[in-house]
Design a protein around this motif. Sequence first.
Motif, PDB file in Angstrom:
ATOM      1  N   VAL A 183     -29.510 -31.090  16.816  1.00 18.53           N
ATOM      2  CA  VAL A 183     -29.296 -31.348  18.241  1.00 18.53           C
ATOM      3  C   VAL A 183     -28.130 -30.491  18.715  1.00 18.53           C
ATOM      4  N   ALA A 184     -28.135 -30.169  20.000  1.00 20.84           N
ATOM      5  CA  ALA A 184     -27.088 -29.303  20.538  1.00 20.84           C
ATOM      6  C   ALA A 184     -26.783 -29.682  21.977  1.00 20.84           C
ATOM      7  N   LYS A 185     -25.499 -29.614  22.311  1.00 22.03           N
ATOM      8  CA  LYS A 185     -25.069 -29.937  23.674  1.00 22.03           C
ATOM      9  C   LYS A 185     -23.704 -29.300  23.900  1.00 22.03           C
ATOM     10  N   HIS A 186     -23.665 -28.317  24.798  1.00 17.26           N
ATOM     11  CA  HIS A 186     -22.414 -27.636  25.126  1.00 17.26           C
ATOM     12  C   HIS A 186     -21.745 -27.077  23.854  1.00 17.26           C
ATOM     13  N   ASN A 187     -20.601 -27.626  23.468  1.00 19.59           N
ATOM     14  CA  ASN A 187     -19.842 -27.110  22.327  1.00 19.59           C
ATOM     15  C   ASN A 187     -20.087 -27.894  21.043  1.00 19.59           C
ATOM     16  N   LEU A 203     -25.838 -21.445   4.488  1.00 23.45           N
ATOM     17  CA  LEU A 203     -24.578 -20.712   4.561  1.00 23.45           C
ATOM     18  C   LEU A 203     -24.508 -19.865   5.832  1.00 23.45           C
ATOM     19  N   ARG A 204     -25.632 -19.306   6.218  1.00 23.25           N
ATOM     20  CA  ARG A 204     -25.671 -18.515   7.452  1.00 23.25           C
ATOM     21  C   ARG A 204     -25.328 -19.402   8.656  1.00 23.25           C
ATOM     22  N   LEU A 205     -25.875 -20.619   8.673  1.00 18.19           N
ATOM     23  CA  LEU A 205     -25.584 -21.530   9.772  1.00 18.19           C
ATOM     24  C   LEU A 205     -24.097 -21.873   9.823  1.00 18.19           C
ATOM     25  N   LEU A 206     -23.492 -22.128   8.663  1.00 18.93           N
ATOM     26  CA  LEU A 206     -22.060 -22.410   8.629  1.00 18.93           C
ATOM     27  C   LEU A 206     -21.250 -21.203   9.111  1.00 18.93           C
ATOM     28  N   GLY A 207     -21.658 -20.020   8.686  1.00 22.70           N
ATOM     29  CA  GLY A 207     -20.979 -18.810   9.140  1.00 22.70           C
ATOM     30  C   GLY A 207     -21.113 -18.632  10.650  1.00 22.70           C
ATOM     31  N   TRP A 212     -18.764 -19.116  16.223  1.00 25.18           N
ATOM     32  CA  TRP A 212     -19.318 -19.543  17.523  1.00 25.18           C
ATOM     33  C   TRP A 212     -18.221 -19.709  18.570  1.00 25.18           C
ATOM     34  N   GLN A 213     -18.458 -19.144  19.729  1.00 21.48           N
ATOM     35  CA  GLN A 213     -17.535 -19.281  20.862  1.00 21.48           C
ATOM     36  C   GLN A 213     -18.290 -19.883  22.047  1.00 21.48           C
TER      37      GLN A 213
END
Length: 214
Positions: A183-187, A203-207, A212-213
């Motif tokens: 799930v995702a919302k704003h930050n 690992l790619r997701l963690l990186g 992420w900005q």
Amino acid sequence: MTETVAVVDYGMGNLHSAGKALEKMAADGQRIHITGDPDALRAADRVVFPGVGAIRDCIKVITETGLDRAILDAIDAHKPVLGICVGMQAMMDHSEENDGVDCLGVFAGRVRFFGEQYGETGGRLKVPHMGWNQVRQTVDHPLWDGIDDNSRFYFVHSYCAVEVPEEEMAGRCEYGLPFAAAVAKHNVFAVQFHPEKSADAGLRLLGNFLRWQP
């Protein structure tokens, strides 16, 4: 410039693997800090909220220690926040586990038990849902950058998030019934699977999160 990434430690579960995976993917100047101090969470530049075990115990401890408010303060301050497994479930509105527990309400939706569901053969689903499963990306999000759609991630859970609004859904999975894998919302981004145990894709997701900005 030094950046602190705080990993929430509420006294349950082994955070070693998550911490090591984050350290492996950290950029120069990023420091991974495992902490149960609410003030340290507020001072951090990024927050990772992992979790294992029962949601009732999780909510009880973070509420009693003030970690719940510190996590919400980090979100309100628009810092990048990542929830993992029970950390994701704790961000939903409500969980049916332990006779019902109100959660942090960052995301709409509720958490329900797999075991009452029936698989294609007619038998009840085995719980926990454990092992590798495909995740279908439902939104173009920076945390999916460089990760193929329908990549496999590692899951260990008996409860899942359902009734999540489409605008907050970032990834779907299926185990007897469709459920929110991300799930995702704003930050804020949260995942039901364990990225630290999910090989290259995890690992790619963690990186991606560490860079992420929002």
